[in-house]
Design a protein around this motif. Structure first.
Motif, PDB file in Angstrom:
ATOM      1  N   ILE A 195      52.961  41.797  54.479  1.00 19.49           N
ATOM      2  CA  ILE A 195      53.633  40.700  53.778  1.00 19.49           C
ATOM      3  C   ILE A 195      52.609  39.741  53.168  1.00 19.49           C
ATOM      4  CG2 ILE A 195      55.040  38.632  54.169  1.00 19.49           C
ATOM      5  CD1 ILE A 195      56.604  40.313  56.294  1.00 19.49           C
ATOM      6  N   ASP A 245      41.608  36.202  57.132  1.00 26.38           N
ATOM      7  CA  ASP A 245      42.068  37.325  57.957  1.00 26.38           C
ATOM      8  C   ASP A 245      40.941  37.749  58.879  1.00 26.38           C
ATOM      9  OD1 ASP A 245      43.192  40.025  58.692  1.00 26.38           O
ATOM     10  OD2 ASP A 245      44.656  39.493  57.149  1.00 26.38           O
ATOM     11  N   ASP A 302      39.851  33.956  62.478  1.00 27.03           N
ATOM     12  CA  ASP A 302      40.867  34.227  63.493  1.00 27.03           C
ATOM     13  C   ASP A 302      41.667  32.941  63.655  1.00 27.03           C
ATOM     14  OD1 ASP A 302      42.330  34.420  65.842  1.00 27.03           O
ATOM     15  OD2 ASP A 302      40.779  35.562  66.887  1.00 27.03           O
ATOM     16  N   VAL A 303      42.956  32.985  63.339  1.00 28.82           N
ATOM     17  CA  VAL A 303      43.743  31.743  63.327  1.00 28.82           C
ATOM     18  C   VAL A 303      43.838  31.083  64.704  1.00 28.82           C
ATOM     19  CG1 VAL A 303      45.179  32.261  61.296  1.00 28.82           C
ATOM     20  CG2 VAL A 303      45.933  33.015  63.568  1.00 28.82           C
ATOM     21  N   ASN A 339      51.033  33.140  57.748  1.00 32.06           N
ATOM     22  CA  ASN A 339      51.605  34.491  57.809  1.00 32.06           C
ATOM     23  C   ASN A 339      51.003  35.344  58.927  1.00 32.06           C
ATOM     24  OD1 ASN A 339      52.715  37.127  56.485  1.00 32.06           O
ATOM     25  ND2 ASN A 339      50.489  37.397  56.564  1.00 32.06           N
ATOM     26  N   TYR A 377      57.080  37.701  71.570  1.00 33.70           N
ATOM     27  CA  TYR A 377      57.234  37.573  70.122  1.00 33.70           C
ATOM     28  C   TYR A 377      58.457  36.709  69.796  1.00 33.70           C
ATOM     29  CZ  TYR A 377      57.487  39.039  65.192  1.00 33.70           C
ATOM     30  OH  TYR A 377      57.522  39.055  63.823  1.00 33.70           O
ATOM     31  N   LYS A 420      58.322  33.155  67.701  1.00 37.88           N
ATOM     32  CA  LYS A 420      58.976  32.938  66.409  1.00 37.88           C
ATOM     33  C   LYS A 420      60.042  31.843  66.500  1.00 37.88           C
ATOM     34  CE  LYS A 420      56.421  35.724  64.127  1.00 37.88           C
ATOM     35  NZ  LYS A 420      55.501  35.220  63.108  1.00 37.88           N
ATOM     36  N   ILE A 471      60.616  44.734  57.802  1.00 42.89           N
ATOM     37  CA  ILE A 471      59.957  44.973  56.512  1.00 42.89           C
ATOM     38  C   ILE A 471      58.896  46.057  56.743  1.00 42.89           C
ATOM     39  CG2 ILE A 471      58.558  43.898  54.688  1.00 42.89           C
ATOM     40  CD1 ILE A 471      61.316  42.534  54.991  1.00 42.89           C
ATOM     41  N   THR A 485      55.726  47.328  56.894  1.00 45.73           N
ATOM     42  CA  THR A 485      54.328  46.888  56.868  1.00 45.73           C
ATOM     43  C   THR A 485      53.613  47.633  57.999  1.00 45.73           C
ATOM     44  OG1 THR A 485      54.662  45.155  58.501  1.00 45.73           O
ATOM     45  CG2 THR A 485      55.047  44.531  56.196  1.00 45.73           C
TER      46      THR A 485
HETATM   47  N1  LIG Z   1      57.149  43.193  59.081  1.00 50.97           N
HETATM   48  C1  LIG Z   1      58.254  42.678  59.573  1.00 50.97           C
HETATM   49  O1  LIG Z   1      59.264  43.366  59.748  1.00 50.97           O
HETATM   50  C2  LIG Z   1      58.323  41.219  59.926  1.00 50.97           C
HETATM   51  C3  LIG Z   1      59.571  40.693  60.245  1.00 50.97           C
HETATM   52  C4  LIG Z   1      59.674  39.346  60.579  1.00 50.97           C
HETATM   53  C5  LIG Z   1      58.549  38.554  60.575  1.00 50.97           C
HETATM   54  N2  LIG Z   1      57.339  39.088  60.271  1.00 50.97           N
HETATM   55  C6  LIG Z   1      56.184  38.207  60.312  1.00 50.97           C
HETATM   56  O2  LIG Z   1      55.527  38.242  59.061  1.00 50.97           O
HETATM   57  C7  LIG Z   1      54.118  38.059  59.254  1.00 50.97           C
HETATM   58  C8  LIG Z   1      53.368  39.205  58.608  1.00 50.97           C
HETATM   59  O3  LIG Z   1      53.796  40.415  59.213  1.00 50.97           O
HETATM   60  P1  LIG Z   1      53.349  41.862  58.709  1.00 50.97           P
HETATM   61  O4  LIG Z   1      54.448  42.762  59.072  1.00 50.97           O
HETATM   62  O5  LIG Z   1      52.836  41.798  57.332  1.00 50.97           O
HETATM   63  O6  LIG Z   1      52.144  42.134  59.747  1.00 50.97           O
HETATM   64  P2  LIG Z   1      50.908  43.155  59.619  1.00 50.97           P
HETATM   65  O7  LIG Z   1      50.490  43.452  61.011  1.00 50.97           O
HETATM   66  O8  LIG Z   1      51.262  44.285  58.758  1.00 50.97           O
HETATM   67  O9  LIG Z   1      49.804  42.243  58.935  1.00 50.97           O
HETATM   68  C9  LIG Z   1      49.377  41.075  59.609  1.00 50.97           C
HETATM   69  C10 LIG Z   1      48.102  40.550  59.019  1.00 50.97           C
HETATM   70  O10 LIG Z   1      47.707  39.422  59.830  1.00 50.97           O
HETATM   71  C11 LIG Z   1      46.341  39.587  60.203  1.00 50.97           C
HETATM   72  N3  LIG Z   1      46.084  38.933  61.484  1.00 50.97           N
HETATM   73  C12 LIG Z   1      46.534  39.312  62.706  1.00 50.97           C
HETATM   74  N4  LIG Z   1      46.047  38.491  63.650  1.00 50.97           N
HETATM   75  C13 LIG Z   1      45.264  37.592  63.011  1.00 50.97           C
HETATM   76  C14 LIG Z   1      44.497  36.483  63.453  1.00 50.97           C
HETATM   77  N5  LIG Z   1      44.405  36.174  64.743  1.00 50.97           N
HETATM   78  N6  LIG Z   1      43.848  35.757  62.535  1.00 50.97           N
HETATM   79  C15 LIG Z   1      43.913  36.070  61.207  1.00 50.97           C
HETATM   80  N7  LIG Z   1      44.619  37.112  60.738  1.00 50.97           N
HETATM   81  C16 LIG Z   1      45.277  37.866  61.638  1.00 50.97           C
HETATM   82  C17 LIG Z   1      46.148  41.102  60.265  1.00 50.97           C
HETATM   83  O11 LIG Z   1      44.787  41.467  60.223  1.00 50.97           O
HETATM   84  C18 LIG Z   1      46.968  41.564  59.068  1.00 50.97           C
HETATM   85  O12 LIG Z   1      46.223  41.507  57.872  1.00 50.97           O
HETATM   86  C19 LIG Z   1      53.903  37.955  60.759  1.00 50.97           C
HETATM   87  O13 LIG Z   1      53.869  36.616  61.148  1.00 50.97           O
HETATM   88  C20 LIG Z   1      55.142  38.641  61.314  1.00 50.97           C
HETATM   89  O14 LIG Z   1      55.435  38.209  62.617  1.00 50.97           O
HETATM   90  C21 LIG Z   1      57.195  40.408  59.939  1.00 50.97           C
END
Ligand SMILES: NC(=O)c1ccc[n+]([C@@H]2O[C@H](COP(=O)([O-])OP(=O)(O)OC[C@H]3O[C@@H](n4cnc5c(N)ncnc54)[C@H](O)[C@@H]3O)[C@@H](O)[C@H]2O)c1
Length: 255
Positions: A18, A37, A63-64, A90, A156, A160, A189, A191
């Motif tokens: 995302i 990231d 690292d956030v 994100n 999780y 959230k 989604i 990903t």
């Molecule tokens: N994919 C889904 O279905 C979904 C649904 C609801 C919410 N979300 C939320 O959307 C956001 C993005 O999800 P996604 O599916 O793209 O995840 P993903 O795992 O595909 O990508 C996450 C990104 O965050 C980075 N990341 C992880 N930990 C980190 C840290 N400590 N510091 C910096 N960067 C870090 C990763 O390296 C990666 O690039 C997340 O917060 C997730 O909880 C996703």
């Protein structure tokens, strides 16, 4: 095109999923994008693509869950681009998928450190920059799992739910500074995060069908479905929107 002209956005977790889609759409709308990231080679390759396509983009390894890294990176972004107008919180992790009585403290803390403390640190350290810019937009990625329950991933869900209310508190606190704070609540989604989740569910083909069936629209979403929501909330079109929950879930929570 041009909905974010002249703005500067920081996207945490912008290397994949995302965050990556959001970074690209924001860049296309005229925004300079700063990817933060932990994934160095993926982020660098993405920045090369963006710059090659004529966009303004940079990567800061970060690292956030580490406050000093967040502070340093945001100062560097402001120095490089002259300002910060938009923060997309994100970066997130799913963490252990076990019932509560089987979770360890470390498994619990890992998810809260990234998903909750990471949003806290990034928000805390972007506020001075947004104030200097005369206002801005903070977009927090919560989830349908921050609105309704399911019998899985307890840390999780907790994280959230926390992000949902952190958003509203900060929306009220910073409204006078013209800083808007909103949450987005995606359904499932496609990903890397969800690919991993599906692989852990055992029979992958069956898991894909059952995930799709959870959404009344009949399919799992794409990263762009969320990216466009981020573009909207970041843009001046959303100037009267703060403290809101933007649910983009194919009808998952409408039942
Ligand atoms: N994919 C889904 O279905 C979904 C649904 C609801 C919410 N979300 C939320 O959307 C956001 C993005 O999800 P996604 O599916 O793209 O995840 P993903 O795992 O595909 O990508 C996450 C990104 O965050 C980075 N990341 C992880 N930990 C980190 C840290 N400590 N510091 C910096 N960067 C870090 C990763 O390296 C990666 O690039 C997340 O917060 C997730 O909880 C996703």
């Amino acid at each position: 095109m041009g909905r974010l002209n002249g703005k500067v956005a920081v996207i945490t977790g912008g290397a994949l999923g995302i965050g990556r889609a959001t970074t690209l759409r924001m860049a296309e709308e005229g925004c300079a994008v700063a990817i933060c990231d932990v994934l160095v080679s993926e982020a660098n390759a993405f920045v090369d693509e963006l710059v090659g396509a004529g966009f303004e983009a940079c990567f800061w390894p970060l690292d956030v869950s580490r406050e000093a890294e967040v502070d340093k990176a945001f100062n560097a972004v402001a120095e490089r681009f002259g300002r910060i107008d938009i923060l997309v919180n994100n970066a997130g992790v799913v963490g252990a998928n076990k019932p509560t009585d089987q979770l360890t403290e470390a498994e619990w803390d890992y998810v809260q450190n990234v998903n909750v403390k990471g949003v806290f640190f990034a928000t805390k350290h972007v506020i001075p920059h947004l104030r200097r810019a005369g206002g801005g937009s903070i977009i927090n990625l919560s989830s349908i799992y921050g609105l309704v329950s399911a019998a899985d991933v307890p840390p999780y869900h907790a994280s959230k739910g926390a992000v949902r209310l952190m958003t509203k508190t900060d929306a009220l606190t910073y409204a006078a500074d013209r800083i808007r704070v909103n949450s987005i609540h995606p359904g499932f989604i496609w990903t890397p995060m969800v690919e991993g989740f599906v692989q852990d569910m055992g029979n992958e083909a069956e898991a894909r069908v059952s995930l799709a069936a959870l959404h009344p629209l009949g399919h799992v979403g794409e990263p762009d479905d969320i990216a466009w929501g981020c573009v909207y909330l970041a843009s001046n079109e959303a100037r009267f929107v703060t403290g809101a929950e933007l649910v983009i879930d194919g009808g998952y929570t409408a039942r």
